[in-house]
Enzyme design. Structure first.
Site, PDB file in Angstrom:
ATOM      1  N   ASN A   1       0.880  -1.175   0.000  1.00 54.30           N
ATOM      2  CA  ASN A   1       0.000   0.000   0.000  1.00 54.30           C
ATOM      3  C   ASN A   1       0.914   1.221   0.000  1.00 54.30           C
ATOM      4  O   ASN A   1       1.571   1.514   1.006  1.00 54.30           O
ATOM      5  CB  ASN A   1      -0.925  -0.018   1.226  1.00 54.30           C
ATOM      6  CG  ASN A   1      -1.811   1.217   1.287  1.00 54.30           C
ATOM      7  OD1 ASN A   1      -1.356   2.322   1.022  1.00 54.30           O
ATOM      8  ND2 ASN A   1      -3.073   1.030   1.631  1.00 54.30           N
TER       9      ASN A   1
ATOM     10  N   GLU B   1      -3.774   2.120  -3.062  1.00 54.72           N
ATOM     11  CA  GLU B   1      -3.793   3.548  -2.714  1.00 54.72           C
ATOM     12  C   GLU B   1      -2.786   4.352  -3.538  1.00 54.72           C
ATOM     13  O   GLU B   1      -2.012   5.126  -2.998  1.00 54.72           O
ATOM     14  CB  GLU B   1      -3.587   3.755  -1.210  1.00 54.72           C
ATOM     15  CG  GLU B   1      -4.846   3.451  -0.405  1.00 54.72           C
ATOM     16  CD  GLU B   1      -4.901   4.228   0.903  1.00 54.72           C
ATOM     17  OE1 GLU B   1      -5.444   5.347   0.903  1.00 54.72           O
ATOM     18  OE2 GLU B   1      -4.429   3.723   1.929  1.00 54.72           O
TER      19      GLU B   1
ATOM     20  N   ASP C   1      -4.225  -4.852   0.373  1.00 56.93           N
ATOM     21  CA  ASP C   1      -4.520  -4.302   1.696  1.00 56.93           C
ATOM     22  C   ASP C   1      -5.943  -4.725   2.028  1.00 56.93           C
ATOM     23  O   ASP C   1      -6.891  -4.193   1.458  1.00 56.93           O
ATOM     24  CB  ASP C   1      -4.397  -2.783   1.664  1.00 56.93           C
ATOM     25  CG  ASP C   1      -4.752  -2.145   3.003  1.00 56.93           C
ATOM     26  OD1 ASP C   1      -5.225  -2.871   3.912  1.00 56.93           O
ATOM     27  OD2 ASP C   1      -4.560  -0.921   3.143  1.00 56.93           O
TER      28      ASP C   1
ATOM     29  N   ASN D   1      -7.355  -4.610   5.039  1.00 51.84           N
ATOM     30  CA  ASN D   1      -7.904  -3.878   6.182  1.00 51.84           C
ATOM     31  C   ASN D   1      -8.530  -4.817   7.205  1.00 51.84           C
ATOM     32  O   ASN D   1      -9.568  -4.492   7.822  1.00 51.84           O
ATOM     33  CB  ASN D   1      -8.882  -2.795   5.706  1.00 51.84           C
ATOM     34  CG  ASN D   1      -8.170  -1.462   5.460  1.00 51.84           C
ATOM     35  OD1 ASN D   1      -7.361  -1.033   6.276  1.00 51.84           O
ATOM     36  ND2 ASN D   1      -8.451  -0.828   4.332  1.00 51.84           N
TER      37      ASN D   1
ATOM     38  N   ASP E   1      -1.994  -6.375   5.504  1.00 59.81           N
ATOM     39  CA  ASP E   1      -1.671  -6.619   4.094  1.00 59.81           C
ATOM     40  C   ASP E   1      -1.322  -8.095   3.961  1.00 59.81           C
ATOM     41  O   ASP E   1      -0.473  -8.608   4.699  1.00 59.81           O
ATOM     42  CB  ASP E   1      -0.494  -5.747   3.662  1.00 59.81           C
ATOM     43  CG  ASP E   1      -0.792  -4.270   3.866  1.00 59.81           C
ATOM     44  OD1 ASP E   1      -1.426  -3.663   2.997  1.00 59.81           O
ATOM     45  OD2 ASP E   1      -0.410  -3.742   4.947  1.00 59.81           O
TER      46      ASP E   1
ATOM     47  N   ASP F   1       2.758   4.458   5.200  1.00 61.67           N
ATOM     48  CA  ASP F   1       2.494   3.901   6.536  1.00 61.67           C
ATOM     49  C   ASP F   1       2.436   2.364   6.499  1.00 61.67           C
ATOM     50  O   ASP F   1       2.435   1.728   7.558  1.00 61.67           O
ATOM     51  CB  ASP F   1       1.242   4.518   7.180  1.00 61.67           C
ATOM     52  CG  ASP F   1       0.077   4.682   6.215  1.00 61.67           C
ATOM     53  OD1 ASP F   1       0.202   4.289   5.039  1.00 61.67           O
ATOM     54  OD2 ASP F   1      -0.959   5.207   6.643  1.00 61.67           O
ATOM     55  N   HIS F   2       2.439   1.797   5.314  1.00 64.38           N
ATOM     56  CA  HIS F   2       2.517   0.338   5.137  1.00 64.38           C
ATOM     57  C   HIS F   2       3.916  -0.033   4.641  1.00 64.38           C
ATOM     58  O   HIS F   2       4.687   0.840   4.260  1.00 64.38           O
ATOM     59  CB  HIS F   2       1.515  -0.128   4.076  1.00 64.38           C
ATOM     60  CG  HIS F   2       0.076   0.079   4.445  1.00 64.38           C
ATOM     61  ND1 HIS F   2      -0.786  -0.948   4.699  1.00 64.38           N
ATOM     62  CD2 HIS F   2      -0.648   1.214   4.587  1.00 64.38           C
ATOM     63  CE1 HIS F   2      -1.989  -0.466   4.982  1.00 64.38           C
ATOM     64  NE2 HIS F   2      -1.931   0.843   4.921  1.00 64.38           N
TER      65      HIS F   2
END
Lengths: 257, 257
Positions: free
Chosen positions: A7, A34, A146, A148, A218, A247-248
């Site tokens: 991501n 993203e 991802d 979530n 992920d 952030d991933h």
DNA sequence: GCTTATGGTG
DNA sequence: CACCATAAGC
């Protein structure tokens, strides 16, 4: 075959990280989520030096998925085809070496009480039907992205604090599990059932990375015939520590096919 | 004594440029304008490695002035003291080695027909009275900053096109001249009366720098006894060509005191 | 925190 | 063109 997922949280902002990682790790396939870029502004030129073939679908501001592959895909499919929201900036499927590869950026869901959370749960239901329609659990297929969802307590720091979090709530984990039950195995869990390793650390807690307060959301999954051939899975934390990180971070898996 | 002035157009964005320039040029005093940072967020820590003493006054979004000095100021004064708008984010005076140094970011004035332009003209009038009250034309004093005035035709590219520009209009140049007439001399003009050298190039015209379509609106001035001791003045264009530049660049002067 | 978009300033 | 602010999303 080496396949990875990441991501990027804006592909344009993460170009150096993606290009470096491709050059170093040389995966056969890299799934991105993203990308946050509409197709007309997709940075094809900046990625060209990598030599990868690129399949993508995005929109302004949010979402956006892409698949980078050493070989050109034999087929490309965007979004759902069930008559609902197409979601083609969240769902991308290609076929490479005869293997279907599904790349998803599953809706995060905002809050348990929100319509967005219901939409997330429904999204997994639609995805399971999508698998039923287009794939076979007895044939090789890969699903990554991802999700979530932190599937197990050990996949999130302080799970007891996150029982009402949209990425750990019981209903979300159940619907995710049911989607897997169609015929997908989490290759990280299969190979290393006891390994605690996150793939996402929130920007908001400055110490989240240092204190390793993260989430494993992920995932790379494979149908049984392919999961059996998975020889290695690893999360590369280094890109999360790099300058201007997402952030991933990347997770990748190797299959002996 | 080597003194410099630089409109940073956001100090936070220009920290690398300011730190580099201080390390290379080692001025005794550097006056900054348009720091665009309120005092509670002033980047003292980032500037600490420079070893300079820092005096500053800012506000949110706009304006903001600072003085960096190798020696601590013997006195510090913020803004006007005439009962009007204090303007302490535009006017800062310190005393260093017994020499008063006035740092101004004079209002730009928007358009000739606007109240902002009248305010600019009034600002110069107030400044002249400020000089009368606090300084003496027969004693050493320095005034520098972004004056938002190109005093002579040669101080702006295509002057004939800018007769109604708030930084070149007759009234603005006159009131600026009258402020100087109190007792300040432009040391750049004194030393190099024929030199055409700008200090500001607008971001908006992409070729403004390449085509050298700029303005000389940042100035260093001194009272007679000090102006006579000015040995060198120069504009350093390099920082304007650097990565992520301000739209202004540094001008500095050396005095044999 | 870090990304995006929009609207305002010079 | 490059700042600023605000608001949204995660």
């Amino acid at each position: 075959m080496k396949i990875a997922t990441f991501n990027v949280n804006s592909l344009r902002k993460r170009l150096p990280i993606v290009l470096d990682w491709l050059a170093q790790q040389k995966p056969d396939v890299l799934c991105l989520q993203e990308t946050k870029v509409q197709d007309s502004e997709f940075p094809l030129l900046a990625l060209a030096p990598s030599g990868y073939h690129i399949t993508f679908r995005g929109m302004k501001s949010y979402n956006g998925v892409a698949i980078l592959s050493r070989k050109p895909p034999e087929a490309v499919f965007h979004g759902f085809d069930d008559g609902g929201e197409s979601e083609d900036a969240r769902l991308l499927r290609v076929v490479i070496d005869g293997i279907p590869i599904v790349n998803t950026y599953v809706p995060q869901g905002f809050e348990i009480d929100s319509p967005k959370y219901q939409y997330k749960l429904g999204w997994y239901e639609r995805l399971r039907q999508y698998f039923e329609k287009h794939l076979s659990p007895t044939k090789p297929a890969i699903w990554c992205g991802d999700m979530n969802i932190a599937p197990r307590p050990m996949d999130v720091h302080s799970p007891e604090k996150h029982l009402k979090h949209v990425c750990y709530h019981e209903d979300a984990r159940k619907v995710y599990e049911r989607t897997l039950a169609w015929g997908f195995q989490d290759v990280f869990v299969k190979l290393y059932p006891d390994r605690r390793q996150y793939t996402f650390w929130d920007y908001r807690a400055p110490s989240s990375l240092e204190a390793n307060k993260g989430w494993r959301i992920d995932h790379i999954l494979a149908t049984a015939p392919l999961a059996e051939q998975c020889t290695r899975v690893d999360v590369d934390v280094e890109p999360r520590r790099a300058k201007d990180p997402s952030d991933h971070t990347f997770i990748w898996a190797e299959f002996s096919v």
